[in-house]
Design an enzyme around this catalytic site. Structure first.
Site, PDB file in Angstrom:
ATOM      1  N   SER A 174      24.837 -32.679   9.115  1.00  0.00           N
ATOM      2  CA  SER A 174      24.189 -34.027   9.591  1.00  0.00           C
ATOM      3  C   SER A 174      24.742 -34.381  11.133  1.00  0.00           C
ATOM      4  CB  SER A 174      24.881 -35.078   8.447  1.00  0.00           C
ATOM      5  OG  SER A 174      24.817 -36.483   9.322  1.00  0.00           O
ATOM      6  N   TYR A 206      32.449 -38.817   4.563  1.00  0.00           N
ATOM      7  CA  TYR A 206      31.154 -38.180   4.867  1.00  0.00           C
ATOM      8  C   TYR A 206      31.053 -37.431   5.905  1.00  0.00           C
ATOM      9  CZ  TYR A 206      25.987 -37.240   5.386  1.00  0.00           C
ATOM     10  OH  TYR A 206      24.799 -36.538   5.677  1.00  0.00           O
TER      11      TYR A 206
END
Length: 261
Positions: A150, A163
């Protein structure tokens, strides 16, 4: 008359987290580019995984469903075993991931168990999948692993500190694994930004996915909110022979989100 270009001709492909979104787009894309067999992994959403399998079959490949949680080593080995009868795995897409929204300013928003759960799925899971699949990958003439990371792992943004930290760790692990399994296996990471998929629906952003999508489309340099298919093309490139001299790379596919407004 020349034959159509088929980067995945006769390939055996394994995709974790393939029931919806980017995983589904990769699965269908690989089938459409000539793959012989696609292992469709899912953790719990069997009905959605069956729809992915149907689409893979319609695109011309054999679809094999494999239930399992990549955070569990025994499940990783079971997922890989679904491809064992072919004697090889040509491309492993480590796409399964999880997150949770938590305010960056509230350091009590996630406890240690929640933090570790993200790491177990987003970092340990891909490692376990590579370890389980190594022998079958090495049996391929051109093996590749593609991590779904990501932009959060590059910028430190995203849905939560845990995250973004897990994706940063995944990017670093990509470098280590690229060294460890060379020269027989290439390992690269894909770093998407926003993807208009059920993933963002499940996270439950304030104001809803539509509000977030509109904001992304207004503010990214390319003025675009990416679809799973937009991002899958880059993943399929990294997993194909077209990228045979690319390893240890992180490829940002975010419509320029990392550049700012």
């Amino acid at each position: 008359m020349s034959q159509p270009y088929a980067p995945y001709a006769d390939a055996v492909v394994v995709i974790t987290g393939a029931s919806t979104g980017l995983g589904r787009a990769i699965a269908v894309g690989a089938a459409g580019q000539g793959a012989k067999a696609v292992v469709v992994n899912y953790a719990s959403s069997r009905a959605e995984a069956e729809e992915t399998a149907r689409l893979v079959g319609a695109a011309g490949a054999e679809a094999i469903l494999a239930q399992g949680d990549v955070g569990q080593d025994e499940d990783c080995r079971r997922i890989v075993s679904a491809a064992a009868r072919f004697g090889r795995i040509d491309t492993l897409f480590n796409n399964a991931g999880t997150s949770r929204i938590a305010s960056y300013g509230d350091l009590d928003a996630l406890d240690a168990d929640e933090f570790l759960r993200l790491y177990r799925v987003n970092v340990v899971g891909p490692y376990q999948m590579v370890r389980a699949a190594r022998a079958l990958l090495e049996a391929s003439d051109d093996a590749a692993v593609v991590m779904s990371s990501s932009i959060a792992g590059v910028t430190g943004g995203g849905s939560s500190i845990a995250y973004s930290a897990s994706k940063g760790a995944l990017n670093a692990m990509t470098l280590g694994l690229a060294r460890a399994v060379a020269p027989k296996i290439r390992v690269n990471a894909l770093c998407p930004g926003f993807i208009d998929s059920p993933w963002f629906d499940k996270l439950g952003y304030a104001g809803g996915k539509e509000k977030l999508r509109d904001h992304i489309a207004r503010t990214t340099p390319l003025k675009a909110a990416s679809t799973p298919e937009d991002v899958a093309g880059a993943a399929l490139f990294l997993g194909s022979r077209a990228a045979r001299h690319v390893t240890g790379e992180t490829l940002l596919v975010d419509a320029g989100l990392h550049l700012g407004n």
